[in-house]
Structure formats: C-alpha cells, structure tokens
Design a protein around this motif. Sequence first.
Motif, PDB file in Angstrom:
ATOM      1  N   PHE A 206       0.853  -1.200   0.000  1.00 48.76           N
ATOM      2  CA  PHE A 206       0.000   0.000   0.000  1.00 48.76           C
ATOM      3  C   PHE A 206       0.879   1.236   0.000  1.00 48.76           C
ATOM      4  CE2 PHE A 206      -3.016   3.048   1.841  1.00 48.76           C
ATOM      5  CZ  PHE A 206      -4.181   2.693   1.193  1.00 48.76           C
ATOM      6  N   GLU A 207       0.951   1.919  -1.137  1.00 47.54           N
ATOM      7  CA  GLU A 207       1.758   3.143  -1.163  1.00 47.54           C
ATOM      8  C   GLU A 207       1.060   4.209  -1.999  1.00 47.54           C
ATOM      9  OE1 GLU A 207       5.462   3.003  -3.374  1.00 47.54           O
ATOM     10  OE2 GLU A 207       4.940   1.009  -4.081  1.00 47.54           O
ATOM     11  N   GLY A 208       1.620   5.385  -1.958  1.00 45.62           N
ATOM     12  CA  GLY A 208       1.011   6.503  -2.687  1.00 45.62           C
ATOM     13  C   GLY A 208      -0.026   7.199  -1.841  1.00 45.62           C
ATOM     14  N   LEU A 209      -0.736   8.132  -2.469  1.00 44.15           N
ATOM     15  CA  LEU A 209      -1.699   8.933  -1.728  1.00 44.15           C
ATOM     16  C   LEU A 209      -3.082   8.283  -1.772  1.00 44.15           C
ATOM     17  CD1 LEU A 209      -0.647  12.416  -3.147  1.00 44.15           C
ATOM     18  CD2 LEU A 209       0.041  11.369  -0.970  1.00 44.15           C
ATOM     19  N   VAL A 210      -3.899   8.618  -0.797  1.00 41.94           N
ATOM     20  CA  VAL A 210      -5.317   8.260  -0.876  1.00 41.94           C
ATOM     21  C   VAL A 210      -6.085   9.555  -1.147  1.00 41.94           C
ATOM     22  CG1 VAL A 210      -5.134   6.288   0.682  1.00 41.94           C
ATOM     23  CG2 VAL A 210      -5.648   8.545   1.629  1.00 41.94           C
ATOM     24  N   THR A 211      -7.291   9.418  -1.684  1.00 45.74           N
ATOM     25  CA  THR A 211      -8.138  10.593  -1.907  1.00 45.74           C
ATOM     26  C   THR A 211      -9.246  10.541  -0.874  1.00 45.74           C
ATOM     27  OG1 THR A 211      -7.600  10.518  -4.240  1.00 45.74           O
ATOM     28  CG2 THR A 211      -9.541  11.813  -3.614  1.00 45.74           C
ATOM     29  N   HIS A 212      -9.242  11.510   0.023  1.00 45.07           N
ATOM     30  CA  HIS A 212     -10.081  11.385   1.230  1.00 45.07           C
ATOM     31  C   HIS A 212     -10.728  12.729   1.567  1.00 45.07           C
ATOM     32  CE1 HIS A 212     -10.203  10.774   5.869  1.00 45.07           C
ATOM     33  NE2 HIS A 212     -11.361  10.513   5.323  1.00 45.07           N
ATOM     34  N   VAL A 261     -15.633  10.000   1.740  1.00 47.26           N
ATOM     35  CA  VAL A 261     -15.046   8.947   0.891  1.00 47.26           C
ATOM     36  C   VAL A 261     -13.568   8.799   1.209  1.00 47.26           C
ATOM     37  CG1 VAL A 261     -16.627   9.359  -1.046  1.00 47.26           C
ATOM     38  CG2 VAL A 261     -14.471  10.603  -0.946  1.00 47.26           C
ATOM     39  N   LEU A 262     -13.071   7.599   1.007  1.00 44.10           N
ATOM     40  CA  LEU A 262     -11.627   7.403   0.903  1.00 44.10           C
ATOM     41  C   LEU A 262     -11.417   6.464  -0.275  1.00 44.10           C
ATOM     42  CD1 LEU A 262      -8.767   7.101   3.346  1.00 44.10           C
ATOM     43  CD2 LEU A 262      -9.032   5.295   1.644  1.00 44.10           C
ATOM     44  N   HIS A 263     -10.705   6.967  -1.276  1.00 46.42           N
ATOM     45  CA  HIS A 263     -10.425   6.176  -2.472  1.00 46.42           C
ATOM     46  C   HIS A 263      -8.950   5.801  -2.420  1.00 46.42           C
ATOM     47  CE1 HIS A 263     -10.077   4.911  -6.601  1.00 46.42           C
ATOM     48  NE2 HIS A 263     -11.346   5.205  -6.866  1.00 46.42           N
ATOM     49  N   SER A 264      -8.673   4.502  -2.426  1.00 44.22           N
ATOM     50  CA  SER A 264      -7.279   4.083  -2.268  1.00 44.22           C
ATOM     51  C   SER A 264      -6.635   3.704  -3.602  1.00 44.22           C
ATOM     52  CB  SER A 264      -7.180   2.930  -1.264  1.00 44.22           C
ATOM     53  OG  SER A 264      -8.020   1.869  -1.660  1.00 44.22           O
ATOM     54  N   GLY A 265      -7.322   4.015  -4.714  1.00 43.80           N
ATOM     55  CA  GLY A 265      -6.687   3.864  -6.027  1.00 43.80           C
ATOM     56  C   GLY A 265      -5.898   5.128  -6.370  1.00 43.80           C
ATOM     57  N   SER A 266      -5.516   5.281  -7.629  1.00 43.43           N
ATOM     58  CA  SER A 266      -4.723   6.459  -8.003  1.00 43.43           C
ATOM     59  C   SER A 266      -5.600   7.710  -7.941  1.00 43.43           C
ATOM     60  CB  SER A 266      -4.167   6.291  -9.416  1.00 43.43           C
ATOM     61  OG  SER A 266      -5.234   6.424 -10.336  1.00 43.43           O
ATOM     62  N   PRO A 267      -5.000   8.905  -7.728  1.00 39.13           N
ATOM     63  CA  PRO A 267      -5.800  10.142  -7.713  1.00 39.13           C
ATOM     64  C   PRO A 267      -6.601  10.331  -9.004  1.00 39.13           C
ATOM     65  CG  PRO A 267      -3.633  10.555  -6.775  1.00 39.13           C
ATOM     66  CD  PRO A 267      -3.606   9.145  -7.300  1.00 39.13           C
ATOM     67  N   ALA A 268      -6.058   9.893 -10.141  1.00 39.42           N
ATOM     68  CA  ALA A 268      -6.793  10.059 -11.404  1.00 39.42           C
ATOM     69  C   ALA A 268      -8.058   9.194 -11.406  1.00 39.42           C
ATOM     70  CB  ALA A 268      -5.884   9.697 -12.580  1.00 39.42           C
ATOM     71  N   ILE A 288     -12.592  16.932  -0.175  1.00 42.56           N
ATOM     72  CA  ILE A 288     -11.944  15.742  -0.758  1.00 42.56           C
ATOM     73  C   ILE A 288     -10.656  16.156  -1.455  1.00 42.56           C
ATOM     74  CG2 ILE A 288     -12.195  13.866  -2.434  1.00 42.56           C
ATOM     75  CD1 ILE A 288     -15.242  14.043  -1.970  1.00 42.56           C
ATOM     76  N   GLU A 289      -9.568  15.525  -1.065  1.00 47.01           N
ATOM     77  CA  GLU A 289      -8.282  15.844  -1.698  1.00 47.01           C
ATOM     78  C   GLU A 289      -7.308  14.693  -1.468  1.00 47.01           C
ATOM     79  OE1 GLU A 289      -6.765  19.319   0.218  1.00 47.01           O
ATOM     80  OE2 GLU A 289      -6.548  18.314   2.141  1.00 47.01           O
ATOM     81  N   PRO A 290      -6.261  14.595  -2.300  1.00 45.06           N
ATOM     82  CA  PRO A 290      -5.256  13.562  -2.073  1.00 45.06           C
ATOM     83  C   PRO A 290      -4.454  13.871  -0.809  1.00 45.06           C
ATOM     84  CG  PRO A 290      -5.158  14.403  -4.319  1.00 45.06           C
ATOM     85  CD  PRO A 290      -6.032  15.335  -3.540  1.00 45.06           C
ATOM     86  N   LYS A 291      -4.147  12.838  -0.044  1.00 46.91           N
ATOM     87  CA  LYS A 291      -3.320  13.021   1.163  1.00 46.91           C
ATOM     88  C   LYS A 291      -2.650  11.696   1.512  1.00 46.91           C
ATOM     89  CE  LYS A 291      -7.003  14.444   3.282  1.00 46.91           C
ATOM     90  NZ  LYS A 291      -8.319  14.596   3.868  1.00 46.91           N
ATOM     91  N   ALA A 292      -1.654  11.770   2.393  1.00 46.31           N
ATOM     92  CA  ALA A 292      -0.988  10.544   2.842  1.00 46.31           C
ATOM     93  C   ALA A 292      -1.984   9.704   3.638  1.00 46.31           C
ATOM     94  CB  ALA A 292       0.210  10.900   3.703  1.00 46.31           C
ATOM     95  N   TYR A 293      -1.892   8.392   3.502  1.00 43.08           N
ATOM     96  CA  TYR A 293      -2.789   7.509   4.259  1.00 43.08           C
ATOM     97  C   TYR A 293      -2.689   7.786   5.767  1.00 43.08           C
ATOM     98  CZ  TYR A 293      -4.675   3.267   6.357  1.00 43.08           C
ATOM     99  OH  TYR A 293      -5.382   2.391   7.132  1.00 43.08           O
TER     100      TYR A 293
END
Length: 451
Positions: A206-212, A261-268, A288-293
């Motif tokens: 699990f890496e990268g940003l989440v959208t939350h 929401v929390l989307h754990s796929g890519s920001p796109a 809603i914005e991308p952020k670190a998990y």
Amino acid sequence: MGLDELAKLSEGFAGEVVRPADPAYDAARAVWNSMIDRRPGLIVRPTSADDVVAALRFARAQELVVAVRCGGHSIPGFSTCDGGIVIDLSLMRGVEVDPERCIARVRGGSLLAELDDAAQAHRLVCPVGVVSHTGVAGLTLGGGMGRLQRKLGLTIDSLLAVDLVTADGQVVRASEDENPELFWGMRGAGANFGIVTSFEFRLHPFEGLVTHGTVTHPIERAEQLAERYRELVEEGPDELWTSFGLAVGGDARGPVASVSVLHSGSPAEAERHLAGLRALGDQLEDSIEPKAYLASQRLFDAPMEWGQRFAMKSSFLASLPEPLVREWADQISRVPKGAEGGFSVWAWGRAIASVPEQDTAFTGRDAAFWAGAEIVWNDSGLDDACRDWARAGIATAAPHASLGRYVNDVTEVGSDVARMIYGDAKYGRLVALKREWDPENVFRLNQNITP
Ligand SMILES: Cc1cc2nc3c(=O)[nH]c(=O)nc-3n(C[C@H](O)[C@H](O)[C@H](O)COP(=O)(O)OP(=O)(O)OC[C@H]3O[C@@H](n4cnc5c(N)ncnc54)[C@H](O)[C@@H]3O)c2cc1C
C-alpha cells in the motif's frame, strides 16, 4: 487489599502496580468514555506474557473480578471495574514488521497508530479503524471496521495468529493450524477467551496517496444525497470507502447531510469515480483531496480525544430506504442542545462479504450497510437525554436491520445480548468454546458468552 496479598503479586511480576492511595491512581483508572467512572481495587501493568500470567494467577487466588485493557476505548467501559483488578497492557506496546513475508507482530497493548506507522514504513498496511488512539486488541477481537474494508476486509480477515494467556494461566497460540476452533472464536468474540499478548497480521502492499474527504450539503438535500450515495456504493470500485452522514452540533453549523469517501486507487481514478458526487453543486463544503494515508488515519484523533461523554447504538442494514433517511433527518432536529450528534452509514459488502459468514465468530457479513447513531457531549446533565436520543435514533432502523450486531458498538449488557450479536447457531458454538477455555467465566467483562 493488604500488603501481604500484594507481596504475593510481586513474586514473578516485573510490571507496575497502582493502588487507590497512589497519586497516579486517578489518571490510571480513567478510560476513554468519560461516562464511565469506576474504582478498581488495583491496576497492574505487566511488561511481558510472564507478568500477565502472574497477574492473572494473583487475581484468581484473590477472587478478583478481572478487567483487561488495551486502548481503553470500550464504549460501555468493559476495560475497568469497581473493586477488582485491571490488567492494563499499556506497557506492552510495539510492532515488528517482517517486510519480506509481509507480516506484523503486534504486542497486546498496542494502539492502531503504532501498527499503521510500522506497516507504512515498509509501504504496507493492515486494515484497521479510523481513530488511531484506539487499541489494536479490542478492535481486532471484535472484528475491526475501517476505510479499507471493501478492498481488504475486516481487521480479523488479516489476522494470522494470536498468542494468549488463558483463564488457567496457560500460554496458548491460536491460528488456522493451532487450536483452529479457538481461532474461529477469537475473530469476533475474542475478549471472552483470554488475554492476547501478541497478534500476528498479514500486511498488504500500500503506497502513494489516498483521496479522502467529505462533501457537505444542507440537511434539506439529505434524500438527494442519499440517492447519489447509493449509486456510488453500487457502482464504485472496491478501493472506494463511502460513508453517508447526517449531523448537527460541534462546529456550531446547522444540521447537515454529507458523504465521506476514501479512495485508495490512483488520484486520477479517484477523480473519475467521484465526479458524480462532486457535481451535485451548491455544497457547503468539499474537503476531498489527495493526502498521505497516515494523515487520513490521524484526522479524527483530536475531535475524538479522551475525556468526552459518548453514547452510540448501531445496526446492520439490509438497505438504506428513503423513508429511513427522512426519519433520521427529522431526528437530527432532536439532538439535545449542547451535544454533537448524528447518524453515519458505512457501505459494507465486497471483501467483507467474500469471507463466508460461518468462517469467523463475527456475525453480519451479509449486511448491505452498517449504521450508527453517535452522540458526544460534555455536560453530565445531558446524560439521559443523549442516551435516549441514540436509542430512539437507531430504533427507527429496526425494520431494515439484517442479521448480527457489531459487538464493539453494543453498549447494552445482559444475558441475552451476546445471543443477539452472534445469532443462535454461532452462540451455541461459542458457548462450547467458552466451556472449554474459560469454564469459570474469569473473562466476563465483555459481551459475555455465559459458559
Ligand atoms: C473514538 C473511537 C473510535 C472507534 N473507531 C472504530 C473504528 O473505526 N472501527 C472499529 O471497528 N471500531 C471502532 N471503535 C470501537 C472499538 O473497536 C472498540 O471500542 C474496541 O473495543 C476498543 O478497543 P480498545 O483496545 O481500545 O478497548 P479496551 O477498552 O481496552 O478493550 C475493549 C475490550 O477488549 C478486551 N481486551 C482489551 N485488550 C485485550 C487483550 N489484549 N486481550 C484480550 N482482550 C482484550 C477488554 O477486556 C474489553 O472487553 C471506536 C471506538 C472509539 C471510542
């Protein structure tokens, strides 16, 4: 308790002991929910499994009621007692990650923050709850819901093994291979069978940003928002966690309806999947914005800090029909002044439902939603009104309820409660396990399976 008795405890016990006359006693007896104000006869803080064995043997010899504490977040206050002993595992914290095998070993007193941090340091994750000062033990032994649940399941679905001290002072391991029936019971009714000194979890890459974040509207738009929410639940990917909410109070804003929401796929991908929700227009707020998990895991730590008064009732739902949303929107106007209250509905299913219902003691995998009525306040004069509000709020959901209750939310106590949580068939199996592992009901401060 006399000094002679205490001297018996100190044989083979290397941890801390806090007695009622000690200056540290009031801080040591506090638990997360300020509604709970109990005075244990003794609080002990073991440092190892051997200490846990010594504390338990002592408690049994003195015939003390035993409360076991990890994070202290039990809403009905199961991790404290009047007059008995609290075995507080807060000195037994720490997480070791084996990044090659994707496994975490978690000591029995650890908090979610420690597991989150240790796993993320290796770009791994264990699906856990949403307030990081909650205890791993209480959360896991009841099931464990969180924002990755539709993709990775409940916390127990990543549990590989537990080491526990049983009522007769034995140190036992339970996993699919060792004591598998006990392992079945630990996943959903675990507080009944022993004191877990160590958990072993499977971790997931699990890496990268989440959208939350949250889209908030005036409560008049509750039904329209609920409709959009149902579409999102139906059509969204497993990576998308969604929660529908109705709330009032707190930041002093009027009653609102929201979807978090929390989307754990890519920001796109997240942008694409969330476009419909965000296009409703005229929202009061869209955070809603991308952020670190890890940032999203800490977001509610401060609002849900220790020391507030709290009540809740919850239910699993087969559906979220319009009339229920309408009734709840109406009930929001009855939240007592000075309190912050609301309903939240989490989408269930997907990874949760992919584990067969009979595979774990946890009951309720077939639900479409989990719903809770939650209320927070500080003035003790509001206690009755706030508890009544939560009770009345969830009562309206009864016609739409599905099988099971989430044990970690159940605040009622009584002889029939556990049967209601687990259903008749599982309850019988749990009673057989309880008779085998704790026939004298030493571990009774929980949603109790009566042996
Ligand atoms: C602010 C807040 C946020 C929450 N968020 C979530 C969430 O996102 N998802 C979710 O699923 N739940 C959530 N919950 C509910 C939570 O899972 C339960 O309250 C849980 O019991 C808390 O665990 P704890 O270790 O902190 O509690 P404690 O009060 O320490 O213990 C709870 C129960 O577990 C037993 N226990 C504790 N440690 C051990 C051990 N080592 N071995 C055996 N038994 C033990 C205790 O005897 C007690 O019966 C939340 C609760 C609060 C108050």
